[in-house]
Design a protein around this motif. Structure first.
Motif, PDB file in Angstrom:
ATOM      1  N   THR A  15       4.306  -9.349   0.471  1.00 11.78           N
ATOM      2  CA  THR A  15       3.754 -10.564   1.066  1.00 11.78           C
ATOM      3  C   THR A  15       2.343 -10.828   0.550  1.00 11.78           C
ATOM      4  OG1 THR A  15       3.092 -11.647   3.123  1.00 11.78           O
ATOM      5  CG2 THR A  15       3.018  -9.247   3.116  1.00 11.78           C
ATOM      6  N   PRO A  16       2.045 -12.065   0.182  1.00 10.40           N
ATOM      7  CA  PRO A  16       0.680 -12.389  -0.239  1.00 10.40           C
ATOM      8  C   PRO A  16      -0.319 -12.287   0.913  1.00 10.40           C
ATOM      9  CG  PRO A  16       2.014 -14.375  -0.126  1.00 10.40           C
ATOM     10  CD  PRO A  16       2.945 -13.219   0.106  1.00 10.40           C
ATOM     11  N   ALA A  17       0.168 -12.268   2.149  1.00 12.66           N
ATOM     12  CA  ALA A  17      -0.716 -12.105   3.306  1.00 12.66           C
ATOM     13  C   ALA A  17      -1.420 -10.754   3.282  1.00 12.66           C
ATOM     14  CB  ALA A  17       0.079 -12.268   4.601  1.00 12.66           C
ATOM     15  N   ALA A  18      -0.890  -9.822   2.514  1.00 10.16           N
ATOM     16  CA  ALA A  18      -1.517  -8.503   2.409  1.00 10.16           C
ATOM     17  C   ALA A  18      -2.843  -8.562   1.653  1.00 10.16           C
ATOM     18  CB  ALA A  18      -0.570  -7.528   1.731  1.00 10.16           C
ATOM     19  N   ILE A  19      -3.022  -9.553   0.803  1.00 10.32           N
ATOM     20  CA  ILE A  19      -4.280  -9.651   0.056  1.00 10.32           C
ATOM     21  C   ILE A  19      -5.449  -9.839   1.016  1.00 10.32           C
ATOM     22  CG2 ILE A  19      -5.594 -10.920  -1.695  1.00 10.32           C
ATOM     23  CD1 ILE A  19      -2.833 -11.506  -3.054  1.00 10.32           C
ATOM     24  N   PRO A  20      -5.449 -10.889   1.854  1.00  8.75           N
ATOM     25  CA  PRO A  20      -6.554 -10.983   2.821  1.00  8.75           C
ATOM     26  C   PRO A  20      -6.471  -9.895   3.896  1.00  8.75           C
ATOM     27  CG  PRO A  20      -4.991 -12.752   3.197  1.00  8.75           C
ATOM     28  CD  PRO A  20      -4.575 -12.068   1.923  1.00  8.75           C
ATOM     29  N   GLY A  21      -5.278  -9.459   4.237  1.00  6.11           N
ATOM     30  CA  GLY A  21      -5.130  -8.445   5.282  1.00  6.11           C
ATOM     31  C   GLY A  21      -5.790  -7.129   4.914  1.00  6.11           C
ATOM     32  N   VAL A  22      -5.459  -6.607   3.756  1.00  7.83           N
ATOM     33  CA  VAL A  22      -6.042  -5.334   3.317  1.00  7.83           C
ATOM     34  C   VAL A  22      -7.532  -5.506   3.047  1.00  7.83           C
ATOM     35  CG1 VAL A  22      -5.994  -3.561   1.510  1.00  7.83           C
ATOM     36  CG2 VAL A  22      -3.852  -4.442   2.434  1.00  7.83           C
ATOM     37  N   THR A  23      -7.912  -6.626   2.457  1.00  4.26           N
ATOM     38  CA  THR A  23      -9.326  -6.876   2.154  1.00  4.26           C
ATOM     39  C   THR A  23     -10.160  -6.954   3.427  1.00  4.26           C
ATOM     40  OG1 THR A  23      -8.680  -8.037   0.136  1.00  4.26           O
ATOM     41  CG2 THR A  23     -10.910  -8.413   0.943  1.00  4.26           C
ATOM     42  N   ILE A  24      -9.694  -7.694   4.403  1.00  3.87           N
ATOM     43  CA  ILE A  24     -10.418  -7.809   5.677  1.00  3.87           C
ATOM     44  C   ILE A  24     -10.426  -6.461   6.398  1.00  3.87           C
ATOM     45  CG2 ILE A  24     -10.357  -8.875   7.976  1.00  3.87           C
ATOM     46  CD1 ILE A  24      -9.355 -11.443   6.475  1.00  3.87           C
ATOM     47  N   LEU A  54     -10.205  -5.967  -2.841  1.00  4.14           N
ATOM     48  CA  LEU A  54      -9.702  -7.319  -3.119  1.00  4.14           C
ATOM     49  C   LEU A  54      -9.111  -7.395  -4.531  1.00  4.14           C
ATOM     50  CD1 LEU A  54      -9.327 -10.343  -2.540  1.00  4.14           C
ATOM     51  CD2 LEU A  54     -11.699 -10.679  -3.285  1.00  4.14           C
ATOM     52  N   LEU A  55      -9.848  -6.894  -5.515  1.00  4.55           N
ATOM     53  CA  LEU A  55      -9.344  -6.909  -6.901  1.00  4.55           C
ATOM     54  C   LEU A  55      -8.058  -6.097  -7.023  1.00  4.55           C
ATOM     55  CD1 LEU A  55     -12.707  -6.504  -8.846  1.00  4.55           C
ATOM     56  CD2 LEU A  55     -11.320  -8.581  -8.621  1.00  4.55           C
ATOM     57  N   GLY A  56      -8.017  -4.955  -6.336  1.00  3.68           N
ATOM     58  CA  GLY A  56      -6.816  -4.120  -6.370  1.00  3.68           C
ATOM     59  C   GLY A  56      -5.608  -4.810  -5.772  1.00  3.68           C
ATOM     60  N   THR A  57      -5.786  -5.466  -4.629  1.00  7.36           N
ATOM     61  CA  THR A  57      -4.645  -6.135  -3.994  1.00  7.36           C
ATOM     62  C   THR A  57      -4.196  -7.358  -4.797  1.00  7.36           C
ATOM     63  OG1 THR A  57      -6.118  -7.378  -2.510  1.00  7.36           O
ATOM     64  CG2 THR A  57      -5.123  -5.347  -1.645  1.00  7.36           C
ATOM     65  N   MET A  58      -5.162  -8.064  -5.384  1.00  8.97           N
ATOM     66  CA  MET A  58      -4.785  -9.210  -6.222  1.00  8.97           C
ATOM     67  C   MET A  58      -3.994  -8.740  -7.442  1.00  8.97           C
ATOM     68  SD  MET A  58      -8.284 -11.461  -5.867  1.00  8.97           S
ATOM     69  CE  MET A  58      -7.890 -12.520  -7.242  1.00  8.97           C
ATOM     70  N   GLY A  59      -4.441  -7.647  -8.039  1.00  6.36           N
ATOM     71  CA  GLY A  59      -3.711  -7.086  -9.177  1.00  6.36           C
ATOM     72  C   GLY A  59      -2.321  -6.617  -8.782  1.00  6.36           C
ATOM     73  N   SER A  60      -2.214  -6.006  -7.606  1.00 16.87           N
ATOM     74  CA  SER A  60      -0.903  -5.563  -7.118  1.00 16.87           C
ATOM     75  C   SER A  60       0.039  -6.744  -6.942  1.00 16.87           C
ATOM     76  CB  SER A  60      -1.049  -4.830  -5.777  1.00 16.87           C
ATOM     77  OG  SER A  60      -1.722  -3.617  -5.956  1.00 16.87           O
ATOM     78  N   TYR A  61      -0.488  -7.839  -6.415  1.00 18.31           N
ATOM     79  CA  TYR A  61       0.327  -9.041  -6.237  1.00 18.31           C
ATOM     80  C   TYR A  61       0.797  -9.584  -7.583  1.00 18.31           C
ATOM     81  CZ  TYR A  61       1.795 -13.683  -4.771  1.00 18.31           C
ATOM     82  OH  TYR A  61       2.525 -14.821  -4.554  1.00 18.31           O
ATOM     83  N   LEU A  62      -0.096  -9.582  -8.565  1.00 20.89           N
ATOM     84  CA  LEU A  62       0.266 -10.097  -9.890  1.00 20.89           C
ATOM     85  C   LEU A  62       1.312  -9.228 -10.586  1.00 20.89           C
ATOM     86  CD1 LEU A  62      -3.264 -11.213 -11.141  1.00 20.89           C
ATOM     87  CD2 LEU A  62      -1.375 -12.683 -10.363  1.00 20.89           C
ATOM     88  N   LEU A  63       1.362  -7.954 -10.247  1.00 19.35           N
ATOM     89  CA  LEU A  63       2.320  -7.039 -10.871  1.00 19.35           C
ATOM     90  C   LEU A  63       3.571  -6.809 -10.024  1.00 19.35           C
ATOM     91  CD1 LEU A  63      -0.083  -4.338 -12.362  1.00 19.35           C
ATOM     92  CD2 LEU A  63       1.095  -6.187 -13.557  1.00 19.35           C
ATOM     93  N   ARG A  64       3.790  -7.642  -9.016  1.00 17.82           N
ATOM     94  CA  ARG A  64       4.893  -7.427  -8.083  1.00 17.82           C
ATOM     95  C   ARG A  64       6.272  -7.501  -8.725  1.00 17.82           C
ATOM     96  NH1 ARG A  64       3.066 -12.442  -7.669  1.00 17.82           N
ATOM     97  NH2 ARG A  64       4.491 -14.176  -7.340  1.00 17.82           N
ATOM     98  N   LYS A  65       6.377  -8.008  -9.930  1.00 15.34           N
ATOM     99  CA  LYS A  65       7.684  -8.071 -10.600  1.00 15.34           C
ATOM    100  C   LYS A  65       8.157  -6.674 -11.027  1.00 15.34           C
ATOM    101  CE  LYS A  65       7.945 -12.682 -10.920  1.00 15.34           C
ATOM    102  NZ  LYS A  65       8.225 -13.279  -9.656  1.00 15.34           N
ATOM    103  N   ASN A  66       7.204  -5.727 -11.148  1.00 12.62           N
ATOM    104  CA  ASN A  66       7.546  -4.345 -11.494  1.00 12.62           C
ATOM    105  C   ASN A  66       6.954  -3.427 -10.436  1.00 12.62           C
ATOM    106  OD1 ASN A  66       7.678  -1.723 -12.496  1.00 12.62           O
ATOM    107  ND2 ASN A  66       7.549  -2.422 -14.610  1.00 12.62           N
ATOM    108  N   LYS A  67       7.765  -2.998  -9.507  1.00 13.36           N
ATOM    109  CA  LYS A  67       7.277  -2.249  -8.347  1.00 13.36           C
ATOM    110  C   LYS A  67       6.532  -0.972  -8.711  1.00 13.36           C
ATOM    111  CE  LYS A  67      11.499  -1.598  -6.644  1.00 13.36           C
ATOM    112  NZ  LYS A  67      12.539  -1.261  -5.673  1.00 13.36           N
ATOM    113  N   PHE A  68       6.827  -0.371  -9.841  1.00 14.85           N
ATOM    114  CA  PHE A  68       6.168   0.883 -10.183  1.00 14.85           C
ATOM    115  C   PHE A  68       4.785   0.677 -10.803  1.00 14.85           C
ATOM    116  CE2 PHE A  68      10.669   1.928  -9.870  1.00 14.85           C
ATOM    117  CZ  PHE A  68      10.587   2.902  -8.886  1.00 14.85           C
ATOM    118  N   LEU A  69       4.436  -0.567 -11.133  1.00 16.58           N
ATOM    119  CA  LEU A  69       3.090  -0.867 -11.620  1.00 16.58           C
ATOM    120  C   LEU A  69       2.159  -1.336 -10.495  1.00 16.58           C
ATOM    121  CD1 LEU A  69       3.836  -2.740 -14.978  1.00 16.58           C
ATOM    122  CD2 LEU A  69       3.240  -0.336 -14.635  1.00 16.58           C
TER     123      LEU A  69
END
Length: 163
Positions: free
Chosen positions: A49-58, A82-97
């Motif tokens: 979920t993209p809601a995790a980006i603000p959730g984890v950051t906050i 914040l940078l880590g969660t944004m990167g995780s979201y961008l790499l969501r097509k490959n769960k192991f990355l």
């Protein structure tokens, strides 16, 4: 439309709360120069979920404020998350990355915080190594286990439409 916004904010708030609870539950290992912030395992949640980006950051921001962290840690520790969660979201097509961006962001940023905010005497490369190891434990190992466990139940737990 309005219900999607409410769901997004609710998911973000719940994730932030879980992050804060995990930081306080594991406080003795969340802050020293050789650290493993278990709450950072949640940085894999943008896979669901993209809601995790603000959730984890906050959650990170609140944890640092509540624990009385130095202002540099509040700012740059939160930025690393914040940078880590944004990167995780961008790499969501490959769960192991997905765990890689938070590991890298924290290993590159947090050593400088430890040195300049807290006066850690260790060399920056050593701190990069120790923070990196802690992040590998939290994000790489625990985060991957969490991702694999939640992936089986994502249709039940996460309702927000990612696209």
């Amino acid at each position: 439309m309005r219900s999607k916004k409410i769901l997004f904010m609710t998911e973000a708030a719940i994730i932030a709360a879980i992050y804060v609870v995990l930081v306080f539950a594991f406080a003795p290992i969340s802050f020293p120069a050789i650290q493993a912030r278990i709450a950072e395992a949640l940085t894999i949640l943008p896979f669901f979920t993209p809601a995790a980006i603000p959730g984890v950051t906050i959650g990170c921001l609140l944890s640092n404020l509540l624990i009385g962290a130095d202002i540099l840690d509040v700012i740059f520790g939160t930025l690393a998350t914040l940078l880590g969660t944004m990167g995780s979201y961008l790499l969501r097509k490959n769960k192991f990355l997905v765990p890689l961006p938070p590991i890298i962001a924290n290993a590159l940023i947090i050593p400088w915080v430890l040195r300049y905010a807290y006066g850690a005497p260790e060399a920056i490369p050593f701190l990069m190594l120790t923070v990196g190891i802690g992040e590998i434990i939290a994000c790489g190992i625990l985060g991957t286990f969490l991702l694999l466990a939640l992936d089986k139940y994502k249709h039940i737990i996460f309702h927000y439409n990612k696209e």
